[in-house]
Scaffold this motif. Structure first.
Motif, PDB file in Angstrom:
ATOM      1  N   ARG A 113       1.275  -1.600   0.346  1.00  0.00           N
ATOM      2  CA  ARG A 113       0.224  -0.375  -0.029  1.00  0.00           C
ATOM      3  C   ARG A 113       1.299   1.108  -0.247  1.00  0.00           C
ATOM      4  NH1 ARG A 113      -3.368  -3.430   4.115  1.00  0.00           N
ATOM      5  NH2 ARG A 113      -4.778  -4.011   2.846  1.00  0.00           N
ATOM      6  N   VAL A 114       1.899   0.967   0.688  1.00  0.00           N
ATOM      7  CA  VAL A 114       2.525   2.193   0.671  1.00  0.00           C
ATOM      8  C   VAL A 114       3.817   2.845  -0.668  1.00  0.00           C
ATOM      9  CG1 VAL A 114       5.203   3.286   1.289  1.00  0.00           C
ATOM     10  CG2 VAL A 114       3.529   2.069   3.270  1.00  0.00           C
ATOM     11  N   ALA A 115       4.080   0.943  -1.038  1.00  0.00           N
ATOM     12  CA  ALA A 115       4.448   1.234  -2.888  1.00  0.00           C
ATOM     13  C   ALA A 115       3.642   2.610  -3.603  1.00  0.00           C
ATOM     14  CB  ALA A 115       5.361   0.127  -2.892  1.00  0.00           C
ATOM     15  N   GLN A 116       2.342   1.673  -3.622  1.00  0.00           N
ATOM     16  CA  GLN A 116       1.354   2.188  -4.609  1.00  0.00           C
ATOM     17  C   GLN A 116       0.914   3.295  -4.341  1.00  0.00           C
ATOM     18  OE1 GLN A 116      -0.122   0.468  -6.906  1.00  0.00           O
ATOM     19  NE2 GLN A 116      -1.419   1.795  -7.578  1.00  0.00           N
ATOM     20  N   GLU A 117       1.105   4.137  -2.847  1.00  0.00           N
ATOM     21  CA  GLU A 117       0.744   5.050  -2.713  1.00  0.00           C
ATOM     22  C   GLU A 117       1.793   6.525  -3.307  1.00  0.00           C
ATOM     23  OE1 GLU A 117      -0.078   8.491   1.210  1.00  0.00           O
ATOM     24  OE2 GLU A 117      -0.741   6.349   0.994  1.00  0.00           O
ATOM     25  N   LEU A 118       2.738   5.902  -2.754  1.00  0.00           N
ATOM     26  CA  LEU A 118       4.325   7.335  -3.159  1.00  0.00           C
ATOM     27  C   LEU A 118       5.060   6.720  -4.494  1.00  0.00           C
ATOM     28  CD1 LEU A 118       5.944   6.684   0.450  1.00  0.00           C
ATOM     29  CD2 LEU A 118       4.174   8.646  -0.718  1.00  0.00           C
ATOM     30  N   GLY A 119       4.555   5.551  -4.966  1.00  0.00           N
ATOM     31  CA  GLY A 119       4.664   5.488  -6.246  1.00  0.00           C
ATOM     32  C   GLY A 119       6.147   5.044  -7.098  1.00  0.00           C
ATOM     33  N   LEU A 120       6.540   4.095  -5.766  1.00  0.00           N
ATOM     34  CA  LEU A 120       7.736   3.108  -5.527  1.00  0.00           C
ATOM     35  C   LEU A 120       7.502   1.977  -6.315  1.00  0.00           C
ATOM     36  CD1 LEU A 120       8.851   3.882  -1.678  1.00  0.00           C
ATOM     37  CD2 LEU A 120       9.147   5.964  -4.040  1.00  0.00           C
ATOM     38  N   THR A 160       0.338 -15.256   0.988  1.00  0.00           N
ATOM     39  CA  THR A 160       0.665 -14.235   2.272  1.00  0.00           C
ATOM     40  C   THR A 160       1.719 -13.272   1.284  1.00  0.00           C
ATOM     41  OG1 THR A 160       2.640 -16.216   2.325  1.00  0.00           O
ATOM     42  CG2 THR A 160       1.636 -16.148   3.568  1.00  0.00           C
ATOM     43  N   PHE A 161       1.772 -13.179   0.069  1.00  0.00           N
ATOM     44  CA  PHE A 161       2.943 -12.770  -0.954  1.00  0.00           C
ATOM     45  C   PHE A 161       1.805 -12.197  -2.002  1.00  0.00           C
ATOM     46  CE2 PHE A 161       5.584 -16.748   0.017  1.00  0.00           C
ATOM     47  CZ  PHE A 161       7.401 -15.874   0.195  1.00  0.00           C
ATOM     48  N   ALA A 162       0.157 -12.385  -1.990  1.00  0.00           N
ATOM     49  CA  ALA A 162      -0.354 -11.607  -3.620  1.00  0.00           C
ATOM     50  C   ALA A 162      -0.915  -9.841  -2.691  1.00  0.00           C
ATOM     51  CB  ALA A 162      -1.198 -12.264  -3.114  1.00  0.00           C
ATOM     52  N   VAL A 163      -0.417  -9.461  -3.349  1.00  0.00           N
ATOM     53  CA  VAL A 163      -0.652  -7.400  -2.872  1.00  0.00           C
ATOM     54  C   VAL A 163      -1.150  -7.367  -3.796  1.00  0.00           C
ATOM     55  CG1 VAL A 163       1.339  -7.762  -1.266  1.00  0.00           C
ATOM     56  CG2 VAL A 163       1.738  -7.353  -3.885  1.00  0.00           C
ATOM     57  N   ARG A 164      -1.309  -8.024  -5.335  1.00  0.00           N
ATOM     58  CA  ARG A 164      -1.902  -6.854  -6.766  1.00  0.00           C
ATOM     59  C   ARG A 164      -2.781  -5.947  -6.498  1.00  0.00           C
ATOM     60  NH1 ARG A 164       1.960  -4.560  -9.258  1.00  0.00           N
ATOM     61  NH2 ARG A 164       2.780  -5.874 -10.756  1.00  0.00           N
ATOM     62  N   ALA A 209      -1.653  -2.945  -4.447  1.00  0.00           N
ATOM     63  CA  ALA A 209      -0.607  -2.510  -5.250  1.00  0.00           C
ATOM     64  C   ALA A 209      -0.891  -2.552  -7.007  1.00  0.00           C
ATOM     65  CB  ALA A 209       0.592  -3.327  -4.811  1.00  0.00           C
ATOM     66  N   PRO A 210      -1.994  -2.049  -7.389  1.00  0.00           N
ATOM     67  CA  PRO A 210      -2.423  -2.906  -9.148  1.00  0.00           C
ATOM     68  C   PRO A 210      -0.729  -2.344  -9.762  1.00  0.00           C
ATOM     69  CG  PRO A 210      -3.742  -0.954  -8.572  1.00  0.00           C
ATOM     70  CD  PRO A 210      -2.463  -1.859  -7.313  1.00  0.00           C
ATOM     71  N   ASP A 211      -0.296  -0.543  -9.974  1.00  0.00           N
ATOM     72  CA  ASP A 211       0.863  -0.529 -10.221  1.00  0.00           C
ATOM     73  C   ASP A 211       2.212  -0.353 -10.188  1.00  0.00           C
ATOM     74  OD1 ASP A 211      -1.961   0.692 -11.784  1.00  0.00           O
ATOM     75  OD2 ASP A 211      -2.584   2.586 -10.421  1.00  0.00           O
ATOM     76  N   VAL A 212       2.527  -1.222  -8.908  1.00  0.00           N
ATOM     77  CA  VAL A 212       4.198  -1.014  -8.274  1.00  0.00           C
ATOM     78  C   VAL A 212       4.682  -1.620  -9.586  1.00  0.00           C
ATOM     79  CG1 VAL A 212       3.203  -0.242  -6.134  1.00  0.00           C
ATOM     80  CG2 VAL A 212       3.200  -2.895  -7.164  1.00  0.00           C
ATOM     81  N   LEU A 213       6.341  -1.041  -9.406  1.00  0.00           N
ATOM     82  CA  LEU A 213       6.577  -2.484  -9.998  1.00  0.00           C
ATOM     83  C   LEU A 213       7.554  -3.546  -9.168  1.00  0.00           C
ATOM     84  CD1 LEU A 213       9.128  -3.387 -12.409  1.00  0.00           C
ATOM     85  CD2 LEU A 213      10.904  -1.671 -11.041  1.00  0.00           C
ATOM     86  N   LEU A 214       6.776  -4.812  -9.332  1.00  0.00           N
ATOM     87  CA  LEU A 214       7.408  -5.696  -8.360  1.00  0.00           C
ATOM     88  C   LEU A 214       7.382  -6.644  -8.644  1.00  0.00           C
ATOM     89  CD1 LEU A 214       5.582  -6.406  -5.682  1.00  0.00           C
ATOM     90  CD2 LEU A 214       3.846  -7.408  -7.756  1.00  0.00           C
ATOM     91  N   ALA A 215       9.026  -7.720  -7.608  1.00  0.00           N
ATOM     92  CA  ALA A 215       9.558  -8.134  -8.267  1.00  0.00           C
ATOM     93  C   ALA A 215       9.021  -9.368  -7.268  1.00  0.00           C
ATOM     94  CB  ALA A 215      11.342  -7.707  -7.932  1.00  0.00           C
ATOM     95  N   ALA A 216       9.382 -10.332  -7.692  1.00  0.00           N
ATOM     96  CA  ALA A 216       9.322 -12.053  -7.370  1.00  0.00           C
ATOM     97  C   ALA A 216      10.403 -12.179  -6.775  1.00  0.00           C
ATOM     98  CB  ALA A 216       8.732 -12.943  -8.516  1.00  0.00           C
ATOM     99  N   ASN A 217      10.724 -13.377  -6.364  1.00  0.00           N
ATOM    100  CA  ASN A 217      11.976 -13.450  -5.595  1.00  0.00           C
ATOM    101  C   ASN A 217      12.170 -15.256  -4.975  1.00  0.00           C
ATOM    102  OD1 ASN A 217      14.240 -13.183  -3.512  1.00  0.00           O
ATOM    103  ND2 ASN A 217      13.030 -11.917  -1.766  1.00  0.00           N
ATOM    104  N   VAL A 218      12.998 -15.697  -5.048  1.00  0.00           N
ATOM    105  CA  VAL A 218      13.852 -16.974  -4.751  1.00  0.00           C
ATOM    106  C   VAL A 218      15.469 -16.500  -4.606  1.00  0.00           C
ATOM    107  CG1 VAL A 218      14.156 -17.760  -7.738  1.00  0.00           C
ATOM    108  CG2 VAL A 218      13.470 -18.945  -5.347  1.00  0.00           C
ATOM    109  N   GLY A 219      15.433 -17.566  -3.403  1.00  0.00           N
ATOM    110  CA  GLY A 219      17.414 -17.495  -3.194  1.00  0.00           C
ATOM    111  C   GLY A 219      18.091 -18.494  -4.385  1.00  0.00           C
ATOM    112  N   ALA A 248       2.736 -16.427  -9.979  1.00  0.00           N
ATOM    113  CA  ALA A 248       1.178 -16.439  -8.964  1.00  0.00           C
ATOM    114  C   ALA A 248       1.111 -15.608  -8.994  1.00  0.00           C
ATOM    115  CB  ALA A 248       1.379 -17.236  -7.801  1.00  0.00           C
ATOM    116  N   VAL A 249       2.560 -14.383  -8.175  1.00  0.00           N
ATOM    117  CA  VAL A 249       2.400 -13.269  -7.633  1.00  0.00           C
ATOM    118  C   VAL A 249       1.597 -12.103  -8.600  1.00  0.00           C
ATOM    119  CG1 VAL A 249       3.442 -13.708  -5.109  1.00  0.00           C
ATOM    120  CG2 VAL A 249       4.323 -12.741  -7.608  1.00  0.00           C
ATOM    121  N   GLN A 250       1.557 -11.916  -9.792  1.00  0.00           N
ATOM    122  CA  GLN A 250       1.515 -11.553 -11.368  1.00  0.00           C
ATOM    123  C   GLN A 250       2.457 -10.296 -11.472  1.00  0.00           C
ATOM    124  OE1 GLN A 250      -2.327  -9.410 -11.512  1.00  0.00           O
ATOM    125  NE2 GLN A 250      -2.666 -11.163  -9.917  1.00  0.00           N
ATOM    126  N   ALA A 251       4.021 -10.652 -10.627  1.00  0.00           N
ATOM    127  CA  ALA A 251       5.271  -9.884 -10.878  1.00  0.00           C
ATOM    128  C   ALA A 251       5.344  -9.683 -12.313  1.00  0.00           C
ATOM    129  CB  ALA A 251       6.042 -10.684 -10.298  1.00  0.00           C
TER     130      ALA A 251
END
Length: 263
Positions: free
Chosen positions: A175-182, A201-205, A208-218, A237-240
């Motif tokens: 929500r913060v990333a969406q509001e601030l454009g980060l 637990t990873f679903a945020v779209r 935050a529909p507009d953020v640049l979203l990065a999926a992540n794995v080691g 799955a997380v629409q990254a």
């Protein structure tokens, strides 16, 4: 996984028809409080009630039985010989999720700040500019990154995910990333491979529909059975928009069940 981890709350366990409570466990050992009359050397089935929909059955041998539980209650240490079905893999997923919550609790409750580390700001000095010749409203910190316009060159880096508490934190950060454009990164999604139901637990779209979203794995997981198709599924799955591979050699070294094959 050999060294036991301590849970923040008891996990119910059925031993021979009697309910006990486990607060320390690994895939090799269980420490169960509240069940009396277990003799060392006895074989017994332990059913761990991990959730409303998941029971894991372990075939164990009683290694020792003492009065070391809370208020002098019985405590027994069980050595796990085998699991029914895919119980071991299921327990690994459960422990991974529990560890995510433990990480959050450690940061919130314990003194984890380094006493000697510095952010590096002392190396920088900015010259005083008394004639900027520009109105601050005309300043634009925006930057284009991977097809997205960011309000500033800032990213909320991947930190957590894989437990209910972690999921709520991810949604607040989103929500913060969406509001601030980060931009925003998710925490390691390895837990999703072990337990697909943790995808929520990873679903945020939705927040935050507009953020640049990065999926992540080691990155080391690519050496431990995680395939390209697995990674694609994590991203989808997380629409990254992009995939981040994190490099956490030190964490894997000190964590009992760490993956250490970097060859």
């Amino acid at each position: 996984m050999s060294e036991r981890i301590r849970l923040d709350a008891y996990l119910p366990v059925t031993l021979g028809g009697r309910i006990g409570f486990c607060q320390e466990l690994s895939t090799d050992e269980l420490v169960v409080d509240g069940v009396e009359g277990l003799e060392p050397g006895a074989s017994i089935a332990a059913t761990l009630h991990c959730s409303d929909s998941l029971d894991v059955v372990a075939r164990c041998v009683v290694a020792e039985s003492t009065d070391g539980g809370p208020s002098g209650r019985a405590r027994c240490r069980l050595v796990v010989g085998s699991f029914d079905g895919d119980g071991r893999d299921q327990l690994v997923g459960v422990v991974s999720s529990l560890r995510k919550t433990a990480h959050l609790n450690i940061v919130a409750r314990e003194d984890v700040e380094s006493k000697d580390a510095r952010a590096g700001w002392r190396r920088w000095r900015f010259p005083h500019a008394p004639l900027p010749e520009r109105h601050p409203d005309a300043l634009d910190l925006g930057v284009d990154l991977l097809g997205h316009r960011l309000a500033a060159p800032l990213m909320i880096s991947g930190m957590t995910g894989g437990s209910e508490r972690a999921g709520e934190i991810n949604r607040r950060l989103a929500r913060v990333a969406q509001e601030l454009g980060l931009a925003m990164g998710l925490g390691s999604q390895r837990a999703m491979i072990e337990r697909p139901e943790l995808a929520r637990t990873f679903a945020v779209r939705d927040v935050a529909p507009d953020v640049l979203l990065a999926a992540n794995v080691g990155a080391v997981q690519l050496n431990c059975g995680v395939s390209t198709d697995d990674v694609r599924r994590l991203v989808d799955a997380v629409q990254a928009d992009v995939l981040a591979l994190h490099l956490n050699v030190l964490q894997e070294m000190v964590q009992p069940e760490g993956d250490r094959d970097w060859a």
